[in-house]
Write an enzyme that holds these catalytic residues in place. Structure first.
Site, PDB file in Angstrom:
ATOM      1  N   ASP A  55       0.806  -1.227   0.000  1.00 35.13           N
ATOM      2  CA  ASP A  55       0.000   0.000   0.000  1.00 35.13           C
ATOM      3  C   ASP A  55       0.828   1.260   0.000  1.00 35.13           C
ATOM      4  O   ASP A  55       2.010   1.244   0.306  1.00 35.13           O
ATOM      5  CB  ASP A  55      -0.810   0.029   1.300  1.00 35.13           C
ATOM      6  CG  ASP A  55      -2.174  -0.561   1.096  1.00 35.13           C
ATOM      7  OD1 ASP A  55      -2.461  -0.995  -0.021  1.00 35.13           O
ATOM      8  OD2 ASP A  55      -2.938  -0.576   2.082  1.00 35.13           O
ATOM      9  N   LYS A  77      -3.941   3.267  -3.141  1.00 38.00           N
ATOM     10  CA  LYS A  77      -5.022   4.000  -3.770  1.00 38.00           C
ATOM     11  C   LYS A  77      -4.607   5.442  -3.974  1.00 38.00           C
ATOM     12  O   LYS A  77      -5.349   6.272  -4.434  1.00 38.00           O
ATOM     13  CB  LYS A  77      -6.271   3.917  -2.898  1.00 38.00           C
ATOM     14  CG  LYS A  77      -6.685   2.471  -2.732  1.00 38.00           C
ATOM     15  CD  LYS A  77      -8.030   2.355  -2.101  1.00 38.00           C
ATOM     16  CE  LYS A  77      -8.280   0.918  -1.724  1.00 38.00           C
ATOM     17  NZ  LYS A  77      -8.564   0.732  -0.326  1.00 38.00           N
ATOM     18  N   MET A 193      -7.973   9.668   9.206  1.00 40.20           N
ATOM     19  CA  MET A 193      -8.502  10.200   7.934  1.00 40.20           C
ATOM     20  C   MET A 193      -9.437  11.396   8.150  1.00 40.20           C
ATOM     21  O   MET A 193     -10.449  11.526   7.472  1.00 40.20           O
ATOM     22  CB  MET A 193      -9.283   9.084   7.179  1.00 40.20           C
ATOM     23  CG  MET A 193      -8.427   7.889   6.847  1.00 40.20           C
ATOM     24  SD  MET A 193      -9.363   6.503   6.164  1.00 40.20           S
ATOM     25  CE  MET A 193      -9.993   5.725   7.643  1.00 40.20           C
TER      26      MET A 193
HETATM   27  N1  SAH Z   1      -4.539   0.500   9.217  1.00 43.04           N
HETATM   28  C1  SAH Z   1      -3.931   1.778   9.433  1.00 43.04           C
HETATM   29  C2  SAH Z   1      -4.890   2.905   9.142  1.00 43.04           C
HETATM   30  C3  SAH Z   1      -5.333   2.989   7.715  1.00 43.04           C
HETATM   31  S1  SAH Z   1      -6.425   4.300   7.411  1.00 43.04           S
HETATM   32  C4  SAH Z   1      -3.369   1.853  10.847  1.00 43.04           C
HETATM   33  O1  SAH Z   1      -3.637   0.980  11.670  1.00 43.04           O
HETATM   34  O2  SAH Z   1      -2.641   2.795  11.121  1.00 43.04           O
HETATM   35  C5  SAH Z   1      -5.324   5.530   6.800  1.00 43.04           C
HETATM   36  C6  SAH Z   1      -5.186   6.648   7.801  1.00 43.04           C
HETATM   37  O3  SAH Z   1      -4.344   6.258   8.855  1.00 43.04           O
HETATM   38  C7  SAH Z   1      -4.540   7.914   7.264  1.00 43.04           C
HETATM   39  O4  SAH Z   1      -5.451   8.720   6.570  1.00 43.04           O
HETATM   40  C8  SAH Z   1      -4.081   8.568   8.535  1.00 43.04           C
HETATM   41  O5  SAH Z   1      -5.159   9.171   9.214  1.00 43.04           O
HETATM   42  C9  SAH Z   1      -3.644   7.371   9.351  1.00 43.04           C
HETATM   43  N2  SAH Z   1      -2.215   7.094   9.219  1.00 43.04           N
HETATM   44  C10 SAH Z   1      -1.637   5.980   8.769  1.00 43.04           C
HETATM   45  N3  SAH Z   1      -0.286   6.061   8.861  1.00 43.04           N
HETATM   46  C11 SAH Z   1      -0.023   7.266   9.383  1.00 43.04           C
HETATM   47  C12 SAH Z   1       1.149   7.952   9.749  1.00 43.04           C
HETATM   48  N4  SAH Z   1       2.368   7.411   9.565  1.00 43.04           N
HETATM   49  N5  SAH Z   1       1.045   9.179  10.292  1.00 43.04           N
HETATM   50  C13 SAH Z   1      -0.152   9.738  10.506  1.00 43.04           C
HETATM   51  N6  SAH Z   1      -1.296   9.152  10.171  1.00 43.04           N
HETATM   52  C14 SAH Z   1      -1.250   7.926   9.626  1.00 43.04           C
END
Ligand code: SAH
Length: 533
Positions: A55, A77, A193
């Site tokens: 991803d 995406k 998000m």
């Molecule tokens: N499964 C992932 C979340 C996926 S949804 C998890 O457990 O972290 C995607 C959202 O996750 C992004 O829009 C953001 O809000 C957050 N996100 C993921 N990685 C991030 C990062 N390194 N820093 C800040 N926000 C992050």
């Protein structure tokens, strides 16, 4: 004692109902971005993957763990503004490759079951009778808070946390999110998000009874060198985020625990945090410097300026190796000389035991360490780690009539053989490896310099300087100067520094001792200590 990790759950192909072999799909959490936050299980599976589907948010560095012949499929995406695959297409992709018998690692940012649509992918596999496993990851929810210095729970502040998606269409009539209950129901709220809907989210929380003065942090690209955090309150955070230009991916943390950041912040406080530093070395050798710089928080941009290759003609080296017992000294002036010398020794069917005759001298500590890998302790390491230093130390021992073999690069400085010959030694130079300039990434480097995206360039030898400049392909010294205006230059030692100056540039970091460690310490001092009067 090193512990061996037994991780031998079934990763082999499994057979389903029919006699067609089916692969297994591993949904693996890649963590928030920091390459140290992948689980051991995740790494183990990557090392055995046939196909890796990854991803946008999964760190690309993890792809290096996969076997050389693995196939990588970008299913993000986002990125380049393209929607590479729809969710349905990703589901089908996993099914197709598993049915073809491949073990597939599906690498997803954070934890696959936290807002990652992991379950949807698994449901499809279940329908198709494809075996699977899910490996949790460090979710960005906890990582973003932790790396911003915010504990999401604290006995004195809150006993509950809620993870919420902020992505839901706010105009939706029937919301799945009970803002009325969440606003005051959970002590800490972590919202994924939510950047686009931040004005609506904060409004809903205030309308539903949360104190407008509640502290809020927004953390972008958490746990990576690009991390940025801003803090405000429910009332002010929307403006702060707009003014500071914070874009997704970012997490929003709401709650009194955010106030602890002022004392607990650690990640962004590291001395080289936010600095973009170019590391110019051979690919094999960059790791130590990169590791130390990253440890201090720097973002390293690795440009290999030298590719090391064997020489075409080994006749001189082969001939001298065969009569090595007649030599008094064998001298190594670089790590590569050691590596390629021993490669050749091995190719001739020999090993360290055949080197019993001569004493061994090296130019510095790193070369001595490399030599130890082959079971050989250097007899001589000069106090000053340069070819001159080595020549002077040898001369003091008396070189009259001594036979000296120097296996080295095809093109190298003549100072060591010249000085030894002056001291009446009989010197033989054996071409052992050669440096070539890789030109492929020059344009990318120029762009980064033009955009002023680079704070510092580090050089660990004269050839890295010459090759770096040759990679830039500038037409004049003025153009070179303009490109490097405002960029700090670190040179490991005086020879390297002189080469920098020869090109009309000025090295600002020159460690007193010429080791990687000392160079990194000087870089840290440069950014943390006030300049001397
Ligand atoms: N499964 C992932 C979340 C996926 S949804 C998890 O457990 O972290 C995607 C959202 O996750 C992004 O829009 C953001 O809000 C957050 N996100 C993921 N990685 C991030 C990062 N390194 N820093 C800040 N926000 C992050």
């Amino acid at each position: 004692m090193a512990q061996s990790i037994s991780n031998n759950r079934d990763t082999d192909l499994v057979t389903t109902g029919s006699n067609k072999r089916t692969g297994k799909v591993y949904l693996v959490g890649a963590g928030p971005g920091d390459p140290g936050l992948l689980t051991l299980r995740g790494k183990y599976l990557l090392e055995r993957a046939k196909i890796v589907v990854y991803d946008y948010l999964a760190n690309k560095k993890f792809l290096n763990y996969a076997p050389d012949d693995a196939e990588f499929i970008y299913a993000g995406k986002k990125g380049n503004g393209l929607h590479a695959f729809t969710q349905e297409e990703i589901n089908q992709l996993l099914v197709k490759h598993a049915k073809n018998g491949a073990n597939v690692v599906r690498l997803k940012g954070g934890d696959p079951f936290i807002f990652g649509r992991g379950a949807e992918e698994i449901e499809e596999l279940v329908k198709e009778n494809i075996p699977f496993e899910v490996v949790p990851g460090v979710t960005s929810a906890t990582a973003a808070a932790t790396y911003a210095g915010i504990p999401i729970t604290h006995r004195a502040y809150t006993a509950s946390v809620a993870f919420i998606t902020g992505h839901e269409d706010p105009t939706k009539k029937q919301s799945n999110i009970h803002w009325d209950k969440l606003a005051t129901g959970a002590g800490t709220l972590v919202i994924f998000m939510g950047i686009k809907n931040l004005p609506i989210i904060t409004k809903k929380l205030i309308e539903n009874g949360r104190d407008p003065k509640t502290p809020v942090a927004v953390v972008r690209w958490a746990s990576t060198p690009a991390q940025r955090s801003v803090v405000g309150t429910l009332e002010t955070i929307t403006d702060v985020v707009r003014e500071k230009g914070i874009k997704p991916p970012a997490l929003i943390v709401v709650g009194d625990v955010v106030s602890l950041r002022s004392t607990l912040d650690w990640f962004e406080k590291r001395s080289l945090f936010g600095k973009n530093i170019v590391v110019t070395r051979t690919r094999q050798q960059a790791s130590e410097l990169v590791a130390l710089l990253e440890e201090n928080g720097a973002q390293c941009l690795e440009y290999s300026t030298i590719a090391i290759e064997p020489v075409e003609d080994y006749s001189v080296l082969d001939c001298e190796i065969k009569q090595i017992a007649t030599y008094d000294w064998l001298l190594f002036t670089s790590l590569n000389a050691v590596t390629y010398f021993f490669k050749r020794l091995s190719a001739l069917g020999l090993d360290s035991r055949n080197l019993g005759g001569p004493k061994v001298g090296v130019v510095g500590a790193a070369t001595a360490d490399e030599l130890k890998q082959y079971g050989i302790s250097a007899d001589l390491i000069p106090e000053i780690f340069t070819a001159e230093g080595l020549a002077d130390s040898l001369t003091k021992e008396g070189m009259n009539g001594k036979k000296v073999l120097i296996p080295r690069a095809v093109k190298a400085r003549e100072i060591l053989p010249d000085k030894l010959r002056l001291a009446e030694a009989e010197v033989v130079i054996a071409p052992t490896y050669q440096n070539v300039v890789p030109k492929d990434r020059g344009e990318e480097l120029r762009e980064q310099l033009t955009e002023k995206a680079i704070d510092m360039v580090t050089f660990t030898s004269s050839s890295t300087v010459d090759n770096f400049i040759s990679m830039l392909n500038t037409n004049s010294p003025e153009e070179l100067n303009k490109l490097l205006a405002g960029v700090e230059i670190a040179a490991i030692g005086p020879i390297t520094a002189a080469t920098v100056e020869k090109h009309g540039l000025r090295p600002t970091i020159k460690p007193e001792r010429f080791t990687i460690n000392d160079m990194v310490n000087s870089i840290v001092d440069h950014y943390t200590k006030p300049p001397a009067e």
